[in-house]
Design a protein around this motif. Sequence first.
Motif, PDB file in Angstrom:
ATOM      1  N   CYS A   3       0.849  -1.188   0.000  1.00 45.75           N
ATOM      2  CA  CYS A   3       0.000   0.000   0.000  1.00 45.75           C
ATOM      3  C   CYS A   3       0.886   1.240   0.000  1.00 45.75           C
ATOM      4  N   PRO A   4       0.697   2.136  -0.961  1.00 45.69           N
ATOM      5  CA  PRO A   4       1.509   3.356  -0.987  1.00 45.69           C
ATOM      6  C   PRO A   4       1.106   4.284   0.148  1.00 45.69           C
ATOM      7  N   LYS A   5       1.970   5.232   0.475  1.00 48.48           N
ATOM      8  CA  LYS A   5       1.614   6.244   1.467  1.00 48.48           C
ATOM      9  C   LYS A   5       0.543   7.131   0.840  1.00 48.48           C
ATOM     10  N   LEU A   6      -0.614   7.142   1.446  1.00 44.63           N
ATOM     11  CA  LEU A   6      -1.736   7.880   0.870  1.00 44.63           C
ATOM     12  C   LEU A   6      -1.913   9.222   1.557  1.00 44.63           C
ATOM     13  N   ASP A   7      -2.212  10.215   0.763  1.00 41.41           N
ATOM     14  CA  ASP A   7      -2.562  11.530   1.275  1.00 41.41           C
ATOM     15  C   ASP A   7      -3.576  12.146   0.318  1.00 41.41           C
ATOM     16  N   ALA A  13      -6.659   8.715  -7.054  1.00 36.64           N
ATOM     17  CA  ALA A  13      -6.056   7.832  -8.049  1.00 36.64           C
ATOM     18  C   ALA A  13      -5.918   6.415  -7.512  1.00 36.64           C
ATOM     19  N   PHE A  14      -5.586   6.272  -6.247  1.00 43.39           N
ATOM     20  CA  PHE A  14      -5.448   4.948  -5.637  1.00 43.39           C
ATOM     21  C   PHE A  14      -6.790   4.206  -5.638  1.00 43.39           C
ATOM     22  N   PHE A  19     -10.983   0.279  -8.162  1.00 47.05           N
ATOM     23  CA  PHE A  19     -12.264   0.075  -8.832  1.00 47.05           C
ATOM     24  C   PHE A  19     -12.067  -0.395 -10.267  1.00 47.05           C
ATOM     25  N   GLU A  20     -11.106   0.158 -10.955  1.00 49.21           N
ATOM     26  CA  GLU A  20     -10.866  -0.258 -12.341  1.00 49.21           C
ATOM     27  C   GLU A  20     -10.429  -1.714 -12.401  1.00 49.21           C
ATOM     28  N   ARG A  21      -9.548  -2.123 -11.499  1.00 44.67           N
ATOM     29  CA  ARG A  21      -9.096  -3.514 -11.496  1.00 44.67           C
ATOM     30  C   ARG A  21     -10.231  -4.476 -11.185  1.00 44.67           C
ATOM     31  N   ARG A  22     -11.200  -4.038 -10.408  1.00 44.46           N
ATOM     32  CA  ARG A  22     -12.321  -4.910 -10.027  1.00 44.46           C
ATOM     33  C   ARG A  22     -13.522  -4.748 -10.950  1.00 44.46           C
ATOM     34  N   LEU A  28     -17.419   4.336  -8.974  1.00 45.59           N
ATOM     35  CA  LEU A  28     -16.228   5.093  -8.603  1.00 45.59           C
ATOM     36  C   LEU A  28     -16.565   6.470  -8.039  1.00 45.59           C
ATOM     37  N   GLY A  29     -17.410   7.220  -8.713  1.00 44.42           N
ATOM     38  CA  GLY A  29     -17.753   8.562  -8.236  1.00 44.42           C
ATOM     39  C   GLY A  29     -18.352   8.544  -6.845  1.00 44.42           C
TER      40      GLY A  29
END
Length: 67
Positions: A3-7, A13-14, A19-22, A28-29
């Motif tokens: 998991c990247p550091k999210l901010d 984008a994360f 959602f795109e992969r699934r 998404l919205g």
Amino acid sequence: MTCPKLDRSNIVAFIAGIFERRGAGAYLGEAVRVRIWDDQCKQPGMKTPAFRYATPLLGRVVARQAS
């Protein structure tokens, strides 16, 4: 997957990538709006109900989705 550091600069984008992969792009919205709303509502130290408080509602949502 690490998991990247999210901010605030990369959370959208994360989440979009997940959602795109699934294949759930249609939601998404809504998911992003809920995530932003959730982030804005955080209050350190605020007392919240136990998880069991929400389980009846979650059960109804799951049942509705299954039918």
